[in-house]
Structures are given as C-alpha cells and as structure tokens.
Write a protein that holds these residues in place. Sequence first.
Motif, mmCIF file in Angstrom:
data_model
loop_
_atom_site.group_PDB
_atom_site.id
_atom_site.type_symbol
_atom_site.label_atom_id
_atom_site.label_comp_id
_atom_site.label_asym_id
_atom_site.label_seq_id
_atom_site.Cartn_x
_atom_site.Cartn_y
_atom_site.Cartn_z
ATOM 1 N N ASP A 22 0.837 -1.186 0.000
ATOM 2 C CA ASP A 22 0.000 0.000 0.000
ATOM 3 C C ASP A 22 0.878 1.244 0.000
ATOM 4 O OD1 ASP A 22 0.991 -0.255 2.571
ATOM 5 O OD2 ASP A 22 -0.899 0.176 3.586
ATOM 6 N N ILE A 38 -4.002 1.198 -2.172
ATOM 7 C CA ILE A 38 -3.613 -0.202 -2.046
ATOM 8 C C ILE A 38 -2.934 -0.687 -3.323
ATOM 9 C CG2 ILE A 38 -5.342 -0.810 -0.320
ATOM 10 C CD1 ILE A 38 -7.131 -1.847 -2.535
ATOM 11 N N CYS A 481 -8.097 -7.343 0.938
ATOM 12 C CA CYS A 481 -8.401 -6.210 1.817
ATOM 13 C C CYS A 481 -9.876 -5.846 1.792
ATOM 14 C CB CYS A 481 -7.542 -5.002 1.442
ATOM 15 S SG CYS A 481 -7.668 -4.514 -0.270
ATOM 16 N N GLN A 482 -10.282 -5.143 2.823
ATOM 17 C CA GLN A 482 -11.625 -4.617 2.925
ATOM 18 C C GLN A 482 -11.559 -3.228 3.548
ATOM 19 O OE1 GLN A 482 -12.776 -8.050 5.365
ATOM 20 N NE2 GLN A 482 -13.360 -6.648 6.992
ATOM 21 N N LYS A 483 -12.521 -2.400 3.190
ATOM 22 C CA LYS A 483 -12.540 -1.012 3.630
ATOM 23 C C LYS A 483 -12.985 -0.933 5.095
ATOM 24 C CE LYS A 483 -12.120 3.307 2.047
ATOM 25 N NZ LYS A 483 -13.134 3.869 1.119
ATOM 26 N N TRP A 497 -7.914 0.968 5.089
ATOM 27 C CA TRP A 497 -8.084 -0.423 4.674
ATOM 28 C C TRP A 497 -7.525 -1.385 5.713
ATOM 29 C CZ3 TRP A 497 -10.519 -1.551 0.071
ATOM 30 C CH2 TRP A 497 -10.654 -0.502 -0.845
ATOM 31 N N ILE A 499 -5.712 -4.801 5.571
ATOM 32 C CA ILE A 499 -4.997 -5.506 4.515
ATOM 33 C C ILE A 499 -4.307 -6.751 5.080
ATOM 34 C CG2 ILE A 499 -3.158 -5.345 2.781
ATOM 35 C CD1 ILE A 499 -3.575 -2.314 2.784
#
Length: 514
Positions: A22, A38, A481-483, A497, A499
């Motif tokens: 990132d 990212i 990854c997810q927000k 994020w 990660i």
Amino acid sequence: MPPTNQLQQLAAQGRGFVVFPDARIYKEPGKGSIQHLIFGDFVSPPKKKGGGYLKWTKNLTKEVNGKTWIQVRSRQTDGWMRLDDIQLKRVLEVNFVDIGQGDGCHMVTPADEHFIIDAGIGDNMYRFLRWRYNLNGKATKLPKFQAVVSHPDEDHWKGFELLLSKPPKDQKRQIKFDKLYHNGIVQRTGSSIGNVVEGPNGKLYLEEFILNQGGVIEVLDIENTKSRYETFLIKALENFPDLKLETTWKDLKKKNIMYKDEQMFMEVVAPVPEKINNKLCLQWFDPLEKNGSVKQIGKTKNGHSIVLMVNIGKMKIMLGGDLNSKSADHLMEQYGKCDIRQLRIDIENAKGNKKISLQKQLNNVIEDCRKIFQAEIAKSCHHGSHDITNEFMQAINPIATVISSGDEESHCHPRPETLGAIGKFSRGDRPLIYSTELARSSKEFIEINTKLLKGDKVKQKIVTTYGMISVRTDGKRAIICQKLEKNRSQFGLIVKWHIDKLVWNDERGEFVTL
C-alpha cells in the motif's frame, strides 16, 4: 535528482500503479497523509485547471530528505507520493462486490481486460460499476467487458439485466460486452430445465441445453416456455448485435482456457459433461418423483456451475459458483478416477487395516484433485452453504476464502458448520475467512431523504465501499483487503483499509501470510 528512467517511463505511459502492499498520498511531501492507496491502485498526473491531465516531468517532482516525490492524482485525491511507491505494471484485480445474497465478481487483468463474473439479483453490481467507471460523467473511453453467468439462478444472472439492456435514464454511457459465457442450462416454465434420461450406468442425465459457440440462440416456442433467463439472453443479443454467447464446459482431455495474456490465464474446470448415447450430457443430481417426473432441479442447476481457476504466477484463485455435495463428488470422480461416494461408504463400514487402507486411497484421490482445485484464494461455493463435502474442501485447500452472502435471506448463509469446516480444511495455522456481508456489518440498504439528497448516493456508497473484498496480485505477492467503516490514524498515517498479505516463499515453496 529523481531516477530519470522511471520518471520518463511513467511520463510516457501516462499512469502508474501503487506498489505492494500500500501507499499514501500526502498534502506536502512527507507531511499530512490524506489518502490510503492499495497495491495496484491506478495513479495519474494531476488534472489541469482547464481540463485534461498534466504530464509528469521534473517540474512535478521534489527532493526531500533524499527521496523523490511526485505530484499525483488517485481515488479523486490530489497530492504528493514518493516516486518509488509507484510501479509501471498493472496487477490482477479481483473485486468480490457486495451484491447482497448471490455472487458478483469484477475482474481487471494485467492486460486491462475486464470481466463481470455473475452480477447478483438486484442493482448492486450496476451501481458499483456506475461508481467505478463514472457512467454518469464524461471520463475516458470505457473498456469492453466479458460476462460470465455461472448458472441460471437469479442471484447470479438477474443483475446482468441492467448491464445488458439500454442505458438507464440516469446513465449517460453504456457498458459494452463482447462475450457472454454460460453453462447452457435454461430453466423453463415451472421446474423444467430439459429432458432427463437414464444412462447405461444407471445414472440420470440432463440432455437439453442451449449449445452454441458464438451463434444466435434458437429457441423453440419461446412464448410458451416463458423462461426469464432465456428471454434475458435473447434481449441481450438484440441490444448488443456483436455479442457472442458461448456455452462453456470442461474437456478433461485438454485445458479449456477462457482467457490468456502474457501474465495470466483463466481456465474452465467445470462443468464436466459425460458422453451418454453418443451425446454430451450433464449428470442429474436431483431425486425424481416415484412416477419418474421431475420436481426438484436446484442441485442439478447449481451443481453444474461454471467453475473458473484464475492462474497468475504462483497464485491460483478459484471461483466456485454454487457447487454442492453431489456435484463436488461428481467432479472428484471425474478428476480422481474413483467412485468417491462408494469409497466413503466403504470407509464408514470398514474396520482395522482395511479402514486404514481405504482412507489412504481416499487421501490419494484428494491429492490428485488438488492438482486441479487447490487454490490460494477461493470464492466459497454457494455463499457458505453447508451442502459441500469435506473431501472437496480439502482438495481446494485454500489459504483464504471469500464468502459472498447478504442480508434478509432465508438460508442462514454462511452456515456456522461451513465456517468451521473452512477453517479446519484450509492451509496455515490461522486461515483467512472473509465475508462481504460481515465486511459491511451494516444494513445493505438504508432510508434516505430524497429531498435532501438526490438519487441513491448514500445507498450506493454503503454497498460499493464497505462490503467489497478486494484481491490484488502479481503472482508472487497478494493483498486481500476490505474497507474500514471508520478511518483511523496509525503512526501519523491515515488508515482506510484492513490488509492481509500473502507472499511467495522460495525456500518453503509456498505462499505465507505476513
């Protein structure tokens, strides 16, 4: 002085991509991080005041504490990035979009080819793409897409209706599709999906399909069949005269490569047909009524989902559609050359050395099937349903599993026992399990005051931002990854994020989590 070659290459290319894992955009070089990017995120020069983009030259760089900084724009944010945080090559991007109950995957290849693999039942995929490609604006030329409908269940195909129809009133630009891949099964009136015949082996088979390779669908008596899926395909052909439909099955004698570029290829590994009475058929998985009539079709329709294996470098990503226990056994029998259902019964009834011998035989079948199905990252079959076998999960043997599921559904997806089995039969001491539903952890839709806010901007933001699981990989390194639902600051840096990182380890000959 900045590394001239890299700067010149970026300038000639006109864009770059974020390095692993990132990076940040800053207000000023090294001060005040304002955006969290990212791996693989698109980075461009800043916009001109009168429109268009500037060109990357030395005038847009600064030297600070021995580091070269460059002015950029990414994720609608202008600022400064370190030059060595930008690479020239695009990576594979796989986005598991939160489309509610169902599947919806958006993929961009390293060669900048775009795929939609299932699109859910509602308008979530459409709204994601409208946001991603600014379909209401006048941005750069849209890429062409290819579509994959894994099987004719509404929570996989119905979302394509918006994408393969004329543009909605609030959309200025039309996404265009070159090809649509499907498995040939069509559900008609009631519970019919075609003729069921008995094979010489005593098993039942489905023998009626839309079998076409780039041709026009010829449907007999379409007014009487009233198939929504079939009608959808016909309308798609009307709206896109150049659209090619392809029935996609696996031939065990050769690789079925759906897509290939210099860095990756995507292989079809299911459905696997069998030749019955000199005709290719798909095995029937549902029970029949006592009079031989068809009542249930779900296991057959789901079980013959198109299953894709995405290969890039050392990494494999499996997209498993809605496979179930019966179809999983069928696939392992085809690839492992063993009647796994009977072997399972024999193991249960055996004792002592005989049981040990049979268990060893089963383990060998699993190992053989791993050559086909083992993947570092897998999309969980059927939204985390319990209807999948332990042996097939062992054959997949993933490091990370992504579950696509939604709210307000009557199936309790993902099932608790499935989550436990995923953890048990995955690689590593701490396997990774993701869920679009849990990543959002808020209602899929919310009420908004349309007098204060036009359109569905709030509704769109919830789905496109907070429920998606994104995978980025170059074949030797990957992030999943997810927000975050709320930004945080860590060591003075903005964090948007969560990660997880996978890296290929040459000494161990496998991917490890960092």
